[in-house]
Design a protein around this motif. Structure first.
Motif, short mmCIF file in Angstrom:
data_model
loop_
_atom_site.label_atom_id
_atom_site.label_comp_id
_atom_site.label_asym_id
_atom_site.label_seq_id
_atom_site.Cartn_x
_atom_site.Cartn_y
_atom_site.Cartn_z
N VAL A 1 0.84 -1.20 0.00
CA VAL A 1 0.00 0.00 0.00
C VAL A 1 0.88 1.24 0.00
CG1 VAL A 1 -1.99 -1.08 1.12
CG2 VAL A 1 -0.22 -0.04 2.53
N SER A 2 0.34 2.31 -0.57
CA SER A 2 1.06 3.58 -0.52
C SER A 2 0.31 4.59 0.33
CB SER A 2 1.29 4.13 -1.92
OG SER A 2 0.05 4.32 -2.58
N GLN A 3 -0.95 4.30 0.65
CA GLN A 3 -1.73 5.16 1.53
C GLN A 3 -1.97 4.38 2.82
OE1 GLN A 3 -5.02 7.08 -0.27
NE2 GLN A 3 -5.84 7.81 1.64
N LEU A 4 -1.26 4.75 3.86
CA LEU A 4 -1.28 4.00 5.11
C LEU A 4 -2.54 4.21 5.93
CD1 LEU A 4 2.37 4.55 6.30
CD2 LEU A 4 1.37 2.48 5.38
N LYS A 5 -2.96 3.12 6.58
CA LYS A 5 -4.05 3.14 7.54
C LYS A 5 -3.53 2.49 8.82
CE LYS A 5 -8.11 1.91 6.32
NZ LYS A 5 -9.28 1.17 5.83
N ALA A 6 -4.17 2.80 9.92
CA ALA A 6 -3.79 2.23 11.20
C ALA A 6 -3.75 0.70 11.09
CB ALA A 6 -4.76 2.66 12.29
N GLY A 7 -2.66 0.11 11.61
CA GLY A 7 -2.49 -1.33 11.59
C GLY A 7 -1.63 -1.84 10.46
N ASP A 8 -1.38 -1.01 9.46
CA ASP A 8 -0.50 -1.43 8.36
C ASP A 8 0.92 -1.64 8.90
OD1 ASP A 8 -2.57 -1.26 6.53
OD2 ASP A 8 -1.92 0.67 5.71
N LEU A 9 1.63 -2.56 8.27
CA LEU A 9 3.02 -2.80 8.65
C LEU A 9 3.93 -1.90 7.83
CD1 LEU A 9 3.08 -6.70 8.88
CD2 LEU A 9 2.53 -5.01 10.64
N VAL A 10 4.92 -1.31 8.48
CA VAL A 10 5.92 -0.49 7.79
C VAL A 10 7.28 -1.15 7.95
CG1 VAL A 10 4.69 1.72 7.80
CG2 VAL A 10 5.97 1.05 9.82
N PHE A 11 7.99 -1.28 6.84
CA PHE A 11 9.25 -2.00 6.81
C PHE A 11 10.41 -1.08 6.47
CE2 PHE A 11 5.99 -5.14 6.03
CZ PHE A 11 6.40 -6.22 6.79
N PHE A 12 11.56 -1.39 7.08
CA PHE A 12 12.76 -0.58 6.92
C PHE A 12 13.97 -1.48 6.74
CE2 PHE A 12 9.69 1.36 9.72
CZ PHE A 12 9.53 2.62 9.20
N LYS A 13 14.95 -0.99 6.01
CA LYS A 13 16.24 -1.66 5.88
C LYS A 13 17.19 -0.93 6.82
CE LYS A 13 19.15 -4.49 3.85
NZ LYS A 13 19.26 -5.83 4.35
N THR A 14 17.54 -1.58 7.93
CA THR A 14 18.34 -0.92 8.96
C THR A 14 19.76 -1.46 9.07
OG1 THR A 14 17.42 -2.42 10.61
CG2 THR A 14 16.34 -0.28 10.35
N GLY A 15 20.07 -2.49 8.32
CA GLY A 15 21.39 -3.08 8.40
C GLY A 15 21.62 -4.04 7.26
N ARG A 16 22.52 -4.98 7.48
CA ARG A 16 22.86 -5.94 6.44
C ARG A 16 22.13 -7.26 6.64
NH1 ARG A 16 29.25 -5.12 5.33
NH2 ARG A 16 29.20 -2.87 5.45
N GLY A 17 21.89 -7.94 5.54
CA GLY A 17 21.32 -9.27 5.59
C GLY A 17 19.90 -9.29 6.13
N THR A 18 19.44 -10.49 6.48
CA THR A 18 18.06 -10.64 6.95
C THR A 18 17.86 -10.05 8.34
OG1 THR A 18 18.56 -12.85 7.78
CG2 THR A 18 17.64 -12.70 5.57
N THR A 19 18.91 -9.95 9.13
CA THR A 19 18.76 -9.33 10.45
C THR A 19 18.76 -7.81 10.35
OG1 THR A 19 21.13 -9.43 10.85
CG2 THR A 19 19.80 -11.27 11.67
N GLY A 20 18.99 -7.29 9.17
CA GLY A 20 19.01 -5.85 8.97
C GLY A 20 17.67 -5.28 8.54
N MET A 21 16.60 -6.00 8.83
CA MET A 21 15.25 -5.54 8.51
C MET A 21 14.56 -5.12 9.81
SD MET A 21 14.74 -6.06 5.20
CE MET A 21 12.97 -6.12 5.06
N HIS A 22 13.66 -4.16 9.69
CA HIS A 22 12.91 -3.70 10.85
C HIS A 22 11.46 -3.51 10.44
CE1 HIS A 22 12.42 -1.93 14.80
NE2 HIS A 22 11.82 -0.88 14.27
N VAL A 23 10.54 -3.77 11.37
CA VAL A 23 9.11 -3.64 11.08
C VAL A 23 8.42 -2.96 12.25
CG1 VAL A 23 8.54 -5.96 11.98
CG2 VAL A 23 7.03 -4.87 10.29
N GLY A 24 7.39 -2.18 11.94
CA GLY A 24 6.58 -1.53 12.95
C GLY A 24 5.13 -1.51 12.50
N ILE A 25 4.26 -1.00 13.35
CA ILE A 25 2.82 -0.95 13.10
C ILE A 25 2.42 0.52 12.95
CG2 ILE A 25 0.53 -1.52 14.00
CD1 ILE A 25 2.13 -3.50 15.94
N TYR A 26 1.87 0.86 11.77
CA TYR A 26 1.44 2.25 11.57
C TYR A 26 0.31 2.58 12.54
CZ TYR A 26 -0.14 6.60 9.65
OH TYR A 26 -0.50 7.91 9.52
N TYR A 27 0.39 3.78 13.14
CA TYR A 27 -0.58 4.24 14.13
C TYR A 27 -1.45 5.34 13.52
CZ TYR A 27 -2.04 6.58 18.52
OH TYR A 27 -2.74 7.18 19.53
N LYS A 28 -0.96 6.56 13.52
CA LYS A 28 -1.67 7.69 12.91
C LYS A 28 -0.73 8.89 12.87
CE LYS A 28 -3.83 9.41 17.16
NZ LYS A 28 -5.09 9.79 17.81
#
Length: 148
Positions: A86-113
């Protein structure tokens, strides 16, 4: 309904992301707030899954299971494979980030508002952050909506 358009820039490309804070998201917003009340300041612990320590994917997994009665994968890279982009976020959507290297370098959170999301910070534990902060803007990958 207010829509705020934000541009997120990555290393090599730009992605357009909007968030729409809609009053129909009220129940999900309440559940996110309840999750925060229980887990506030719980420390980050890789592989953790309790109030003594939890990692980002475990936190998201717990929220979906306990608050939304939905089963999703436990690992961030697997969570990224489910739902619809999705490009238009709603509460509860997952947001993903690349924070480092490899598979452990992924981060996820829950969109709020209002551009905020709930996640587990490695240094400050469970907390809210804003997608507009430079750190998160530069590392944003994608948002997913999990549908039942």
């Amino acid at each position: 309904m207010s829509i705020i358009i934000m541009l997120f820039s990555g290393c090599s490309s730009q992605a357009s992301l909007q968030y729409a804070d809609d009053k129909s998201d009220f129940l999900i917003i309440q559940k996110i707030e309840q999750q925060y009340q229980v887990w506030n300041k719980t420390p980050y612990r890789y592989g953790g899954n309790s109030l003594k320590g939890i990692d980002c994917s475990g936190f998201v997994n717990n929220f979906y299971n306990q608050k939304l009665n939905m089963l999703i994968p436990r690992v961030t890279t697997d969570q990224l494979k489910v739902g619809e982009s999705v490009s238009q976020l709603k509460a509860g959507d997952l947001v993903f980030f690349k924070t480092g290297r490899g598979t452990t370098g992924m981060h996820v959170g829950i969109y709020y508002k209002n551009g905020n999301f709930l996640h587990v910070s490695t240094s400050k534990g469970v907390k809210f952050s804003n997608l507009n902060e430079k750190y998160w803007k530069e590392r944003y990958i994608e948002a997913k909506r999990i549908v039942s």
